[in-house]
Motif scaffolding. Structure first.
Motif, PDB file in Angstrom:
ATOM      1  N   ARG A 108       6.321  -0.076   7.421  1.00 12.68           N
ATOM      2  CA  ARG A 108       6.224  -1.439   7.980  1.00 12.68           C
ATOM      3  C   ARG A 108       4.783  -1.756   8.366  1.00 12.68           C
ATOM      4  NH1 ARG A 108      11.172   0.126  10.543  1.00 12.68           N
ATOM      5  NH2 ARG A 108      10.032   0.548  12.454  1.00 12.68           N
ATOM      6  N   GLU A 109       4.134  -0.791   8.986  1.00 13.07           N
ATOM      7  CA  GLU A 109       2.746  -0.949   9.390  1.00 13.07           C
ATOM      8  C   GLU A 109       1.859  -1.198   8.160  1.00 13.07           C
ATOM      9  OE1 GLU A 109       0.295   1.536  12.601  1.00 13.07           O
ATOM     10  OE2 GLU A 109       0.690   2.649  10.752  1.00 13.07           O
ATOM     11  N   THR A 110       2.089  -0.441   7.092  1.00 13.73           N
ATOM     12  CA  THR A 110       1.314  -0.580   5.865  1.00 13.73           C
ATOM     13  C   THR A 110       1.499  -1.961   5.247  1.00 13.73           C
ATOM     14  OG1 THR A 110       1.444   1.789   5.442  1.00 13.73           O
ATOM     15  CG2 THR A 110       0.945   0.387   3.552  1.00 13.73           C
ATOM     16  N   GLU A 111       2.745  -2.445   5.224  1.00 17.71           N
ATOM     17  CA  GLU A 111       3.013  -3.776   4.681  1.00 17.71           C
ATOM     18  C   GLU A 111       2.219  -4.840   5.440  1.00 17.71           C
ATOM     19  OE1 GLU A 111       7.233  -4.370   4.880  1.00 17.71           O
ATOM     20  OE2 GLU A 111       7.641  -2.736   3.479  1.00 17.71           O
ATOM     21  N   LEU A 112       2.186  -4.715   6.750  1.00 16.71           N
ATOM     22  CA  LEU A 112       1.446  -5.685   7.562  1.00 16.71           C
ATOM     23  C   LEU A 112      -0.054  -5.592   7.313  1.00 16.71           C
ATOM     24  CD1 LEU A 112       3.498  -5.390  10.863  1.00 16.71           C
ATOM     25  CD2 LEU A 112       3.401  -7.377   9.339  1.00 16.71           C
ATOM     26  N   VAL A 113      -0.573  -4.385   7.187  1.00 16.63           N
ATOM     27  CA  VAL A 113      -2.000  -4.214   6.916  1.00 16.63           C
ATOM     28  C   VAL A 113      -2.342  -4.831   5.567  1.00 16.63           C
ATOM     29  CG1 VAL A 113      -3.802  -2.506   6.414  1.00 16.63           C
ATOM     30  CG2 VAL A 113      -2.303  -2.205   8.393  1.00 16.63           C
ATOM     31  N   ARG A 114      -1.517  -4.582   4.571  1.00  6.78           N
ATOM     32  CA  ARG A 114      -1.759  -5.163   3.239  1.00  6.78           C
ATOM     33  C   ARG A 114      -1.750  -6.686   3.285  1.00  6.78           C
ATOM     34  NH1 ARG A 114       1.947  -1.091  -0.333  1.00  6.78           N
ATOM     35  NH2 ARG A 114       0.351   0.500  -0.621  1.00  6.78           N
ATOM     36  N   ALA A 115      -0.929  -7.245   4.169  1.00  5.92           N
ATOM     37  CA  ALA A 115      -0.837  -8.699   4.309  1.00  5.92           C
ATOM     38  C   ALA A 115      -1.939  -9.252   5.218  1.00  5.92           C
ATOM     39  CB  ALA A 115       0.533  -9.081   4.861  1.00  5.92           C
ATOM     40  N   GLY A 116      -2.803  -8.361   5.712  1.00  5.54           N
ATOM     41  CA  GLY A 116      -3.892  -8.810   6.565  1.00  5.54           C
ATOM     42  C   GLY A 116      -3.488  -9.055   8.009  1.00  5.54           C
ATOM     43  N   LYS A 117      -2.312  -8.595   8.389  1.00  6.01           N
ATOM     44  CA  LYS A 117      -1.807  -8.817   9.748  1.00  6.01           C
ATOM     45  C   LYS A 117      -2.062  -7.572  10.604  1.00  6.01           C
ATOM     46  CE  LYS A 117       1.674 -11.949   8.000  1.00  6.01           C
ATOM     47  NZ  LYS A 117       3.110 -12.246   7.901  1.00  6.01           N
ATOM     48  N   ILE A 118      -3.329  -7.310  10.829  1.00  8.25           N
ATOM     49  CA  ILE A 118      -3.748  -6.097  11.526  1.00  8.25           C
ATOM     50  C   ILE A 118      -3.210  -6.045  12.951  1.00  8.25           C
ATOM     51  CG2 ILE A 118      -5.730  -4.709  12.229  1.00  8.25           C
ATOM     52  CD1 ILE A 118      -5.392  -5.058   9.159  1.00  8.25           C
ATOM     53  N   ARG A 119      -3.290  -7.149  13.656  1.00  9.36           N
ATOM     54  CA  ARG A 119      -2.827  -7.181  15.052  1.00  9.36           C
ATOM     55  C   ARG A 119      -1.336  -6.852  15.141  1.00  9.36           C
ATOM     56  NH1 ARG A 119      -5.382 -10.468  19.470  1.00  9.36           N
ATOM     57  NH2 ARG A 119      -6.945 -10.360  17.857  1.00  9.36           N
TER      58      ARG A 119
END
Length: 113
Positions: free
Chosen positions: A44-55
């Protein structure tokens, strides 16, 4: 002249090892559960990072820390239980080893991101 009392090193806390088939099964289940939980969080964390949603990805840090702590504890108990498992449950130990290798490979892919 009085000498200070000698300090004895405190013995390391013994890690409980599996000593029955039921404990071995429970340990295997715990390992599988914690590996699945940790992979789920990291995916889940990786998906968010890939989407640019670091926070948003950073919000998973407490869960990841707790799952990592549990993982280390279970692996420590598994290491302490290795002699028993090798003697009484070699098939279970082999299965756990294969699952752990898959877990590590999947983890490496996600950590590369």
């Amino acid at each position: 002249m009085n000498q200070p009392p000698s300090r004895q090193p405190t013995p390391a806390t013994a890690i409980p090892a599996a000593s029955t088939p039921a404990e071995a099964r429970k340990l295997a289940e715990e390992l599988m559960d914690v590996m699945s939980a940790l992979l789920g969080i990291i995916e889940r964390e990786t998906e968010l990072v890939r989407a640019g949603k670091i926070r948003e990805a950073m919000a998973f840090e407490p869960q990841k820390t707790e799952a990592s702590r549990r993982y280390v504890g279970v692996v420590s108990r598994l290491k302490a239980s290795h002699p028993y498992l090798a003697k009484t449950s070699p098939d279970l130990l082999s299965t756990l080893r294969r699952h752990h290798e898959t877990f590590r490979a999947m983890l490496q892919v996600n950590l590369t991101v």
